[in-house]
Design an enzyme around this catalytic site. Sequence first.
Site, PDB file in Angstrom:
ATOM      1  N   HIS A  15       0.840  -1.204   0.000  1.00 34.18           N
ATOM      2  CA  HIS A  15       0.000   0.000   0.000  1.00 34.18           C
ATOM      3  C   HIS A  15       0.873   1.253   0.000  1.00 34.18           C
ATOM      4  O   HIS A  15       1.272   1.749   1.059  1.00 34.18           O
ATOM      5  CB  HIS A  15      -0.935   0.003   1.215  1.00 34.18           C
ATOM      6  CG  HIS A  15      -1.992   1.067   1.165  1.00 34.18           C
ATOM      7  ND1 HIS A  15      -3.343   0.776   1.133  1.00 34.18           N
ATOM      8  CD2 HIS A  15      -1.908   2.420   1.120  1.00 34.18           C
ATOM      9  CE1 HIS A  15      -4.031   1.905   1.085  1.00 34.18           C
ATOM     10  NE2 HIS A  15      -3.170   2.922   1.075  1.00 34.18           N
ATOM     11  N   HIS A  17       1.301   4.962  -2.569  1.00 32.98           N
ATOM     12  CA  HIS A  17       0.793   5.732  -3.702  1.00 32.98           C
ATOM     13  C   HIS A  17       1.943   6.346  -4.494  1.00 32.98           C
ATOM     14  O   HIS A  17       2.804   7.026  -3.919  1.00 32.98           O
ATOM     15  CB  HIS A  17      -0.129   6.852  -3.215  1.00 32.98           C
ATOM     16  CG  HIS A  17      -1.391   6.348  -2.582  1.00 32.98           C
ATOM     17  ND1 HIS A  17      -2.602   6.308  -3.256  1.00 32.98           N
ATOM     18  CD2 HIS A  17      -1.639   5.863  -1.330  1.00 32.98           C
ATOM     19  CE1 HIS A  17      -3.533   5.827  -2.452  1.00 32.98           C
ATOM     20  NE2 HIS A  17      -2.978   5.549  -1.271  1.00 32.98           N
ATOM     21  N   ASP A  19       1.892   8.872  -6.546  1.00 33.23           N
ATOM     22  CA  ASP A  19       1.889  10.337  -6.489  1.00 33.23           C
ATOM     23  C   ASP A  19       2.161  10.861  -5.078  1.00 33.23           C
ATOM     24  O   ASP A  19       2.296  12.076  -4.883  1.00 33.23           O
ATOM     25  CB  ASP A  19       0.584  10.924  -7.039  1.00 33.23           C
ATOM     26  CG  ASP A  19      -0.654  10.297  -6.440  1.00 33.23           C
ATOM     27  OD1 ASP A  19      -0.530   9.419  -5.569  1.00 33.23           O
ATOM     28  OD2 ASP A  19      -1.770  10.681  -6.852  1.00 33.23           O
ATOM     29  N   GLY A 184      -9.442   7.894  -2.209  1.00 31.64           N
ATOM     30  CA  GLY A 184     -10.056   9.206  -2.033  1.00 31.64           C
ATOM     31  C   GLY A 184     -10.789   9.326  -0.716  1.00 31.64           C
ATOM     32  O   GLY A 184     -10.563   8.551   0.218  1.00 31.64           O
ATOM     33  N   HIS A 214      -9.794   1.261  -0.218  1.00 31.59           N
ATOM     34  CA  HIS A 214      -9.566   2.073   0.975  1.00 31.59           C
ATOM     35  C   HIS A 214     -10.867   2.096   1.774  1.00 31.59           C
ATOM     36  O   HIS A 214     -11.889   2.575   1.274  1.00 31.59           O
ATOM     37  CB  HIS A 214      -9.228   3.520   0.595  1.00 31.59           C
ATOM     38  CG  HIS A 214      -7.824   3.740   0.127  1.00 31.59           C
ATOM     39  ND1 HIS A 214      -7.351   3.266  -1.080  1.00 31.59           N
ATOM     40  CD2 HIS A 214      -6.799   4.419   0.709  1.00 31.59           C
ATOM     41  CE1 HIS A 214      -6.082   3.645  -1.220  1.00 31.59           C
ATOM     42  NE2 HIS A 214      -5.730   4.338  -0.148  1.00 31.59           N
ATOM     43  N   GLU A 217     -10.493   3.696   7.180  1.00 29.75           N
ATOM     44  CA  GLU A 217      -9.347   4.518   7.596  1.00 29.75           C
ATOM     45  C   GLU A 217      -9.857   5.597   8.550  1.00 29.75           C
ATOM     46  O   GLU A 217      -9.489   5.623   9.717  1.00 29.75           O
ATOM     47  CB  GLU A 217      -8.670   5.132   6.375  1.00 29.75           C
ATOM     48  CG  GLU A 217      -7.458   5.998   6.721  1.00 29.75           C
ATOM     49  CD  GLU A 217      -6.787   6.602   5.498  1.00 29.75           C
ATOM     50  OE1 GLU A 217      -5.687   7.160   5.667  1.00 29.75           O
ATOM     51  OE2 GLU A 217      -7.351   6.543   4.393  1.00 29.75           O
ATOM     52  N   HIS A 238      -6.085   0.020   4.944  1.00 35.31           N
ATOM     53  CA  HIS A 238      -6.201   0.571   6.309  1.00 35.31           C
ATOM     54  C   HIS A 238      -7.114  -0.317   7.157  1.00 35.31           C
ATOM     55  O   HIS A 238      -6.647  -1.200   7.849  1.00 35.31           O
ATOM     56  CB  HIS A 238      -6.658   2.034   6.297  1.00 35.31           C
ATOM     57  CG  HIS A 238      -5.771   2.929   5.505  1.00 35.31           C
ATOM     58  ND1 HIS A 238      -4.550   3.360   5.968  1.00 35.31           N
ATOM     59  CD2 HIS A 238      -5.911   3.469   4.257  1.00 35.31           C
ATOM     60  CE1 HIS A 238      -3.975   4.124   5.051  1.00 35.31           C
ATOM     61  NE2 HIS A 238      -4.767   4.195   4.004  1.00 35.31           N
ATOM     62  N   ASP A 295       2.345   4.263   2.583  1.00 35.83           N
ATOM     63  CA  ASP A 295       1.225   5.061   2.098  1.00 35.83           C
ATOM     64  C   ASP A 295       1.676   6.237   1.207  1.00 35.83           C
ATOM     65  O   ASP A 295       1.646   6.132  -0.012  1.00 35.83           O
ATOM     66  CB  ASP A 295       0.376   5.546   3.274  1.00 35.83           C
ATOM     67  CG  ASP A 295      -1.062   5.875   2.884  1.00 35.83           C
ATOM     68  OD1 ASP A 295      -1.440   5.587   1.736  1.00 35.83           O
ATOM     69  OD2 ASP A 295      -1.796   6.408   3.723  1.00 35.83           O
ATOM     70  N   ASP A 296       2.079   7.361   1.807  1.00 34.54           N
ATOM     71  CA  ASP A 296       2.472   8.562   1.058  1.00 34.54           C
ATOM     72  C   ASP A 296       3.732   9.167   1.673  1.00 34.54           C
ATOM     73  O   ASP A 296       3.672  10.206   2.350  1.00 34.54           O
ATOM     74  CB  ASP A 296       1.341   9.594   1.067  1.00 34.54           C
ATOM     75  CG  ASP A 296       0.115   9.116   0.314  1.00 34.54           C
ATOM     76  OD1 ASP A 296       0.096   9.243  -0.922  1.00 34.54           O
ATOM     77  OD2 ASP A 296      -0.821   8.613   0.967  1.00 34.54           O
TER      78      ASP A 296
END
Length: 364
Positions: A15, A17, A19, A184, A214, A217, A238, A295-296
């Site tokens: 998991h 991303h 971007d 999202g 997702h 979360e 999550h 994640d990010d």
Amino acid sequence: MARAPAFDKPRVELHVHLDGAIKPETILYFAKKRGITLPADTAIELQQIIGMDEPQSLPEFLTKFEYYMPVIAGSREAIKRIAYEFVEMKAKEGVVYVEVRYSPHLLANAEVEPIPWKQAEGDVTPDEVVNLVNQGLQQGEKAFRTKARSILCCMRHQPNWSPEVVELCKKYWQQTVVGIDLAGDETIEGSSSFPGHLEAYKEAVKSGIHRTVHAGEVGSAEIVREAVDVLKTERVGHGYHTLEDKTLYDRLQKENMHFEVCPWSSYLTGAWKPETEHPAIRFKNDKVNYSLNSDDPLIFKSTLDTDYRMTKEDMGFTEEEFKRLNINAARSCFLPENEKEDLLNQLYRAYRMPPPPATAGDFC
């Protein structure tokens, strides 16, 4: 001197991303090249503006992308490069297999309605975005010897994009693409049942496309139930709030549902409140099927080791638990069975563990 990693053996990440895992230096390079003004001139300054140090809400977190996504979206060179550099980043973190997710539409500037990030219309379509990411990942895999596959994201607020997302999954199946996701703002009421998402996931089931969602979360356990029963997800992104519904939690545990846990992310997005026990501790104690993920990392100013260190130092995770969760990540990945078996054997060798008997079907 850099600290030794919290877990110095091969890892699997499911998991993360694309971007949300871009080098600040790359953002600055393309901003200059494309004549796009950023609120910072150096990588450190940009990281401070984009990054988070204290918890914020999930919607506040999502606004961070507005700073830099216009720099990358719509640029063939940038899209391909961030995919290549992503594999390099993961190789340095000791990841031997990774599934990276992204929305093709959020990186496009043509044949997408609305055009994201207030871009002028161009000629980079969602279809071409997938092709470019595939090229970058494949070149990165060859250069850095970390196996990389991709998951294409539907976006909860844009159900009109979702039918095309599943068609792109079908078109590029096994050309790095191994699954579909719904990402999202999960607090958008009823979004699990928006017709576009339902159509896409129904087609995914019919076509044998692997599915993750997702859910849970910041949303309720009911969002998780919808992901499982309505969208027929095979993994939950999550999933922390599943614990609020004992019946659902017990059921998913029996079904070996895989939870893609992102501990540091859960702190910064407010998905987990530090005054309570982290759901990862419950998952660990109950021997649930889950993984640890970053994640990010661009926005969370982190690496995958941040999550391992957090669980080791603050939650008492041991090396044996890290081995267990990585084996379960490999078992729950979206690779074809023969490649999954190769990945598992690679981990067993690295962990100096005997592979389980061929008849064993349970998660360890």
